[in-house]
Scaffold this active site. Structure first.
Site, short mmCIF file in Angstrom:
data_model
loop_
_atom_site.label_atom_id
_atom_site.label_comp_id
_atom_site.label_asym_id
_atom_site.label_seq_id
_atom_site.Cartn_x
_atom_site.Cartn_y
_atom_site.Cartn_z
N ARG A 51 0.82 -1.22 0.00
CA ARG A 51 0.00 0.00 0.00
C ARG A 51 0.86 1.27 0.00
O ARG A 51 0.44 2.30 -0.49
CB ARG A 51 -0.89 0.00 1.22
CG ARG A 51 -1.87 -1.15 1.21
CD ARG A 51 -3.23 -0.62 1.48
NE ARG A 51 -4.23 -1.64 1.48
CZ ARG A 51 -5.26 -1.62 2.30
NH1 ARG A 51 -5.39 -0.66 3.17
NH2 ARG A 51 -6.17 -2.56 2.22
N ASP A 160 -15.42 10.45 7.77
CA ASP A 160 -14.43 9.39 7.59
C ASP A 160 -13.07 9.97 7.99
O ASP A 160 -12.90 11.19 8.05
CB ASP A 160 -14.40 8.90 6.14
CG ASP A 160 -13.77 7.52 6.00
OD1 ASP A 160 -14.52 6.54 5.86
OD2 ASP A 160 -12.51 7.42 6.05
C1 LIG Z 1 -14.60 -0.69 4.64
S1 LIG Z 1 -15.02 1.02 4.75
C2 LIG Z 1 -16.72 0.93 5.24
C3 LIG Z 1 -17.58 1.91 4.49
C4 LIG Z 1 -19.08 1.84 4.80
N1 LIG Z 1 -19.34 2.08 6.20
C5 LIG Z 1 -19.65 0.51 4.38
O1 LIG Z 1 -19.95 -0.32 5.24
O2 LIG Z 1 -19.77 0.29 3.18
C6 LIG Z 1 -14.19 1.46 6.29
C7 LIG Z 1 -13.97 2.98 6.40
O3 LIG Z 1 -13.58 3.26 7.75
C8 LIG Z 1 -12.69 4.36 7.71
N2 LIG Z 1 -11.93 4.42 8.97
C9 LIG Z 1 -10.93 3.61 9.42
N3 LIG Z 1 -10.49 4.01 10.61
C10 LIG Z 1 -11.24 5.09 10.96
C11 LIG Z 1 -11.26 5.96 12.09
N4 LIG Z 1 -10.41 5.79 13.11
N5 LIG Z 1 -12.15 6.97 12.11
C12 LIG Z 1 -13.02 7.17 11.06
N6 LIG Z 1 -13.04 6.37 9.96
C13 LIG Z 1 -12.16 5.35 9.91
C14 LIG Z 1 -11.83 4.07 6.49
O4 LIG Z 1 -11.18 5.23 6.00
C15 LIG Z 1 -12.85 3.49 5.51
O5 LIG Z 1 -13.32 4.45 4.61
#
Ligand SMILES: C[S@@+](CC[C@H](N)C(=O)[O-])C[C@H]1O[C@@H](n2cnc3c(N)ncnc32)[C@H](O)[C@@H]1O
Length: 290
Positions: A51, A160
């Site tokens: 990555r 996010d």
């Molecule tokens: C797999 S996506 C899920 C998107 C959506 N909730 C769904 O279920 O389709 C996970 C998201 O969590 C965000 N994320 C990870 N750690 C985080 C944090 N500490 N605070 C806020 N967002 C976070 C990532 O950037 C990513 O966009």
């Protein structure tokens, strides 16, 4: 070491030093965990290197260890953290992902909230919204639900940690296959096709975009403000990246942001088992605040 002093000619950049030392991996993994809550066990080293490769190419830094030296020195952390986090987050998402949640919301949660909070605009929060498919799906569900109730209103906050995904989300422009799961009637109302059909992309309608406010928010922050308490919070497919103590802290703070009896939706592969939270389960991966 400054970024500039590390830049190399394009020819030299062909041979990026391909490995990160154990010490630097541990340091980087610790930083990522402390900052974002995302677990980075030793088994993820190859993935992390993969990555970060794009980041090395963009910065012109020749190897992972040089990258770590840059990151953890001088102003490196301040300048680079946003990009590092963009690189390590997993952003997979879809419109109408885990569709039972939206069915439950329309058939049970919204009528119940309407009864308990008459005349109040409903407040929804997509707390790990990725590129926006989840909050725009929520907006479609709300628009459909409120069609027969024209005087009711709602607002959606979508947050996010990754700035890159938020940029995409704000634009609301996607490859056209992403809307395949959107029911035809909603597609006709809320998805705009390009004038030139050779551009294989769609755009979410201005009406829908106007209902969603995007912001960067780290769920790991000890305190944050989202304004008035929320009626519905979606926190889906992000808890899986956190360990139990982090899940406990993140979800406790989310519960603080819910109205009494408000709804929390988590991902289908996630659980609150073993956590101490003011929640009662009302459906599979759906909870209400006690
Ligand atoms: C797999 S996506 C899920 C998107 C959506 N909730 C769904 O279920 O389709 C996970 C998201 O969590 C965000 N994320 C990870 N750690 C985080 C944090 N500490 N605070 C806020 N967002 C976070 C990532 O950037 C990513 O966009």
């Amino acid at each position: 070491m400054t970024l500039r002093s590390q830049r190399q000619s394009p020819a030299a950049s062909a041979s990026i030093d391909d490995h990160m030392s154990q010490r630097n991996f541990d340091k980087l993994a610790r930083f990522i965990y402390d900052y974002s809550g995302i677990k980075m066990p030793p088994s993820k080293q190859t993935m992390l290197e993969g990555r970060l490769r794009r980041r090395l190419r963009v910065t012109g830094i020749m190897g992972f260890d040089d990258y770590c030296e840059y990151l953890f020195n001088e102003d490196g952390l301040q300048a680079e953290t946003v990009y590092l986090i963009d690189a390590v987050t997993t952003n997979k998402t879809d419109f109408f992902r885990e569709p039972n949640h939206f069915k439950y919301m329309a058939e049970h949660a919204l009528p119940e909230l309407e009864r308990n909070h008459p005349g109040r605009p409903l407040r929804l929060w997509s707390s790990a919204c990725s590129t926006g498919a989840e909050p725009y799906t929520l907006a479609m569900v709300m628009e459909s639900y409120l069609e027969a109730r024209p005087r009711s209103n709602y607002a959606i906050l979508a947050t996010d940690l990754s700035t890159e995904v938020l940029e995409t989300a704000r634009k609301g422009i996607y490859g056209n296959e992403i809307v395949d799961p959107v029911p035809q009637a909603l597609r006709q109302r809320f998805i705009m096709q390009p004038v030139d059909p050779r551009r294989r992309e769609i755009r979410v309608s201005p009406k829908l975009r106007s209902k969603v406010g995007f912001a960067r928010l780290n769920l790991m922050d000890k305190t944050y403000s989202v304004g008035e308490p929320m009626h519905i919070i979606f926190c889906r497919n992000v808890l899986i990246y956190f360990d139990k103590p982090t899940q406990q802290n993140v979800l406790s703070r989310l519960c603080d942001c819910l109205v009494p009896d408000g709804y929390l939706f988590i991902g289908h592969s996630e659980t609150v088992t073993g956590l101490d939270l003011p929640l009662r389960q009302v459906a599979n991966t759906v909870f209400r605040k006690i």
